[in-house]
Enzyme design. Structure first.
Site, mmCIF file in Angstrom:
data_model
loop_
_atom_site.group_PDB
_atom_site.id
_atom_site.type_symbol
_atom_site.label_atom_id
_atom_site.label_comp_id
_atom_site.label_asym_id
_atom_site.label_seq_id
_atom_site.Cartn_x
_atom_site.Cartn_y
_atom_site.Cartn_z
ATOM 1 C CD GLU A 1 7.610 -26.623 32.804
ATOM 2 O OE1 GLU A 1 8.305 -27.450 33.408
ATOM 3 O OE2 GLU A 1 6.724 -25.949 33.356
ATOM 4 C CD GLU B 1 11.908 -24.221 35.492
ATOM 5 O OE1 GLU B 1 11.550 -25.200 36.198
ATOM 6 O OE2 GLU B 1 11.119 -23.580 34.769
#
Length: 1003
Positions: free
Chosen positions: A447, A513
């Site tokens: 991220e 994820e």
């Protein structure tokens, strides 16, 4: 050379005089030492150190590192440990936000000045063994968050600023005979903290081992072990390259194979014929023994290096292990436990055993390198690892997304001053972990959007190793798709993954994820697993995440509880978002693990009334390696069964007849096929179940109906009474409901089993996922309908009728929604005391789907024993019931509310045919629904549960609250910030709802 703390605000200042990263092998003085696992070349400095806390660098004590500086009056602190869990500063949980945001104006790369805690540590040591001539000594700080400066005997040694890989420094020239003073200064935030914005608690301190290492005159500083497996898997070449310090030579021997030969380039190699290949299913490790010899030919050190021979990479467009397409049945794992990120080897090993027992085959180290013992244990137990560098700048990426900065300002982005630290962190990871067969993919971080700097990290990995490279951020920043060898996304719904792959066939796809397991969650995950076995390019994913991040706290009344973000008085915070585990903070299983194990099991089993089919999803293991036990049961009572010999090859399917015939006697039967370990493994005992399937079969017939005498009807002025031989029921004309149900007459009139009139109920305490999409705001009218419905004033009281041997009492209610809804409750009372209840709701036009539909009964807390015939043993929901089995279960009512860190809807069971709550004498209430209902028995109402921010805030137990329901909304879990339960797991909106069930007294 001296240390200047002002430089911690420079992105290019991350290492000074720090030793180069190297493999994490151990070295021993002899083969005997190696066999015992205790090296005389190692000396632990863990323990109690002297400590001084300063709230910022300006407040540190100058000169504390000097030999003559008196630290005797300082506090003591444990190493390893976090400052924030030992009485200094406070734990702070933030997800995307930078922890200093809003407190100080801090430009990217700079650090807070007013509050940036600094811990000054001091310890003293004497070498366990005198130094031999030519030896050198180093100190390794295995984890120092976020940076450490080090002195020995007043001499500055160096600085390191990668929290999650070793910072190692040479002590040799500063050592003195006898006692030595080692001093370290640890900074909470440095420039590097801008790229350490992971979704975790923010701690600081020396949180991993501190170890002294002696290096003999001839020393293997670094090893690189590589294996090249032939295409037909029938042979392999093992090569070892040794970076030798000092004059000497190396000889090596592979146990069970033979000596390694030296090549022209100095490397050592050996050919293996018919090698035993390493995989998660069969993690075979060869033992490679290296001896480093000095110039006289004496053994200077012995190294025992486990070697896993395996081939992993992208083959024919797919990720493959030893030639077979792999599906990652993975989980993300923060290194977190009751002591924060201080996680012992013993705790780590227990975690890995639990994961193996749950069918997990892969772990992503989110989002930083783990302690070295984690990889060693994954090698030994068999887990595939995506190894991720210490990188996340989510807060700055969020600033870009919000339009606060431009792309050229993004950290790390394309800014050249940030490239060296990223490459340093990549080297720290790869050089330490390169010899672990469990590591199958390198990850460039998390991220942090994208850019040339992360591309450079990817290029570094490829230049130094052959493993595939992963980075999810190219999904958002598509300028450099070559950064990642796989397409990786987060929380993409299964149907969207399938749609994307319909037109994009260029690379494997994983979800790094998925299935955000926050609170009561993990619904409809079977969609992802099913897709992984339908669509070759979709190769699985990694659940978010392993364990709740929560802090053990005690409230003002001495009651312990687990606190989440904000509970330590920190701000900013992201509150309960810290708790997303399939295990709790103490690493005990949550009910979600029941579903994980079912979905991740290696055999898919389809059961019919006469046989069963086994499909083997394993890659290298036949079903014959397990014992297959087939059993027949009725209402939890096993009637028969037997062992069936199976031999289903990997990837194949086969059918086998049941070892019994279904009974002809009318009733409901379960057939269960269970695969079990025939012998103990490192992670589970003999007999442990690795896969199962249960099917329910109903044998039709006419059940005998025994009816007693018709009940007596007493139509009073204000009440309607219905009375039988052993019970009485009282329906109020004034208060609009059933106000009394007594069973078993006593001198005082009978055992009262209700403490309040039953109410129609549409509400439950919002789950974390429901809060994520704003359920309290959207569904608030259903809360009003549940709490404040009133009798319809146009109805002339309850309608009473008699039909044969049944008395019916019917109430009509108005629901306080906009527009107003209506509801009817009909009670049909038999002479034996059984009451059939039919609830009919007609929602107001335009209202959405209700959270649930059923009734709420309030009984005395003495009815504390729960027994049910339904699905269990753990809580389950309409979208999380694959791992639940039909059976008869029992427990204490007080234990039914799952202790999620924030109380929410929990403890319910699907497919409940009957349930009873009784007191110690066996007196109580029994509910029934032949077609199956949802049912929960809790000590609190949904409203009390919703009002509590933590389990310790729930009120004292006064009642047993019973909630039979037609259905509760599924728990969902595609994500926790907007994803709702899938439509088929929600009650229909705008339609009439009807639910019929029964209850009666029992004793």
């Amino acid at each position: 050379m001296s240390f200047d703390s002002a430089r911690i605000a420079e992105p290019t200042y991350f290492a000074e005089n720090r030793l180069a990263p190297h493999s994490d092998h151990r070295w021993f003085a002899s083969a005997d030492e190696a066999a015992q696992g205790v090296s005389s070349f190692e000396q632990s400095l863990n323990g109690v150190w002297k400590f001084h806390y300063a709230k910022n660098p300006a407040a540190v004590l100058p000169g504390f590192e000097a030999l003559d500086y008196d630290c005797s009056g300082w506090d003591d602190i444990a190493v390893p440990g976090h400052l924030q869990l030992q009485g200094y500063d406070r734990p702070q949980y933030v997800n995307v936000q930078y922890p200093w945001d809003g407190h100080e104006r801090v430009e990217p790369g700079e650090v807070p000045r007013l509050f940036n805690p600094v811990g000054s540590y001091v310890t003293w040591f004497c070498l366990n063994h005198p130094m031999a001539e030519g030896e050198r000594v180093s100190v390794s700080f295995k984890g120092a968050e976020s940076a450490v400066a080090v002195w020995l005997n007043g001499h500055y040694l160096g600085f390191g600023a990668d929290s999650f890989t070793p910072s190692e420094f040479d002590l040799t020239d500063a050592l003195v005979p006898g006692e030595n003073k080692l001093a370290a200064q640890v900074f909470k935030w440095t420039s590097g903290s801008w790229i350490e914005d992971q979704d975790f608690y923010r701690f600081s301190g020396l949180f991993r081992d501190v170890v002294l290492y002696r290096r003999p005159v001839a020393h293997a500083e670094d090893l690189r072990v590589s294996t090249e497996v032939a295409g037909d898997l029938n042979s392999a070449e093992l090569t070892v390259s040794v970076a030798l310090q000092g004059a000497g030579s190396v000889r090596a021997h592979l146990e069970g194979v033979g000596a390694l030969s030296e090549a022209a380039d100095g490397s050592l190699s050996v050919r293996l014929v018919q090698p035993r290949l390493w995989s998660a299913e069969h993690p075979h490790l060869y033992e490679l023994v290296l001896e480093v010899l000095d110039t006289a030919g004496a053994v200077a050190e012995v190294i025992v290096q486990p070697v896993g021979v395996r081939r992993f990479g992208i083959e024919n467009g797919l990720l493959a292990i030893n030639g077979q397409r792999i599906v990652f049945k993975g989980v993300n794992r923060h290194e977190f436990g009751l002591n924060g990120r201080v996680v012992s080897r013993e705790r780590t090993e227990a975690d890995i055993r639990l994961l193996k027992a749950a069918g997990v085959n892969a772990v992503r180290t989110s989002h930083y390198p783990n302690n070295s013992h984690f990889y060693e244990l994954c090698d030994r137990y068999g887990l595939y690892v995506i190894d991720e560098i210490n990188l996340e700048s989510h807060g700055h990426w969020d600033a870009l997304w919000r339009g606060r900065i431009t792309l050229d300002q993004l950290v790390p982005g394309d800014r050249e001053e940030w490239r060296p630290v990223l490459l340093d962190r990549a080297a720290n990871l790869l050089q330490r972990d390169k010899n672990h067969p469990s590591v199958v993919i390198w990850s460039c971080g998390n991220e942090s959007y994208g850019g040339t700097n992360i591309l450079a990290v990817s290029d570094y990995f490829r230049a130094h190793d052959s493993r595939p490279v992963h980075y999810e951020g190219v999904h958002h920043d598509e300028r450099f798709p070559q950064t990642s060898d796989v397409r990786s996304e987060m929380y993409t719904p299964a149907r969207e993954v399938e749609g994307y792959l319909a037109t994009h066939r260029d690379r494997p796809f994983i979800l790094c994820e998925f299935a955000h397991a926050m609170g009561n969650s993990f619904g409809a995950v079977e969609r992802y697993v099913d897709l992984a076995y339908r669509e070759p390019l979709f190769q699985g994913g990694f659940i978010w995440d392993f364990a709740d991040q929560a802090i053990a706290l005690t409230d003002r009344y001495g009651t312990p509880y687990f606190g989440y973000g904000g509970d330590c008085g920190e701000a900013p915070s992201d509150y309960e978002f810290s708790a997303n585990g399939i295990v709790f903070a103490d690493h005990s299983p949550t009910p979600k693990l029941q579903e994980v194990k079912y979905l991740y099991q290696g055999f898919v089993i389809a059961v019919t009334a006469v046989d069963f089919e086994v499909t083997n999803r394993l890659l290298f293991t036949a079903s014959s390696d397990y014992e297959c036990v087939v059993s027949l049961a009725r209402e939890g009572v096993v009637l028969g069964g037997g062992v069936v010999d199976t031999d289903v090859a990997p990837g194949a399917s086969a059918r086998y007849p049941l070892p019994f015939a279904l009974p002809k006697r009318p009733g409901e039967y379960t057939v269960e096929v269970s695969f079990r370990l025939p012998a103990a493994t490192a992670w589970a005992p003999a007999g442990y179940e690795v896969a199962y399937q249960q099917e329910v079969f109903a044998v039709a017939g006419v059940a005998a109906v025994v009816r007693g005498a018709a009940p007596e009807l007493i139509d009073g002025i204000h009440n309607v009474g219905v009375r039988g031989r052993h019970f009485s029921a009282l329906f109020s004309k004034l208060h609009g409901g059933l106000v009394s149900y007594r069973f078993g007459f006593t001198p005082d009139g009978g055992n009262e089993l209700l403490q309040a009139p039953p109410r129609v109920n549409f509400w439950h305490a919002p789950t974390s996922n429901e809060r994520g999409w704003g359920m309290p705001f959207e569904d608030g009218q259903w809360l009003l309908a549940s709490r404040y419905a009133k009798p319809d004033p146009e109805a002339s009281g309850p309608l009473v009728s008699v039909a044969g041997d049944v008395v019916e009492v019917r109430y009509a209610y108005l629901l306080p929604t906009t527009p107003v809804g209506r509801c009817e409750v009909a009670y049909r009372v038999r002479g034996d005391g059984h009451v059939t209840v039919t609830v009919t709701a007609s929602p107001g036009a335009g209202l959405g789907d209700p959270p649930e539909f059923g009734m709420l009964f309030t009984a005395d807390a003495d009815l504390h024993r729960l027994t049910w015939y339904g699905e269990g043993p753990q809580e389950c929901s309409v979208d999380r019931r694959g791992g639940a089995r039909l059976g008869v279960y029992s427990g204490e009512v007080r234990d039914q509310l799952t202790p999620y860190v924030r109380p929410q809807e929990a403890g319910s069971h699907t497919g409940v045919r009957w349930a009873a709550v009784t007191n110690d004498r066996g007196l109580g209430l029994r509910f029934d629904c032949p077609g199956g209902m949802e049912f929960s028995a809790l000590p609190w109402t949904p409203f009390e549960i919703e009002n509590a921010a933590h389990p310790n805030e729930l009120p004292p137990i006064h009642h047993t609250v019973l909630r039979p329901a037609l259905m509760r909304r599924g728990v969902a879990g595609d994500n926790s910030w907007g994803a709702r339960a899938h439509p088929e797991y929600r009650l229909p909106a705008g339609q009439e709802l009807v639910f019929t069930f029964g209850f009666e007294g029992v004793r």
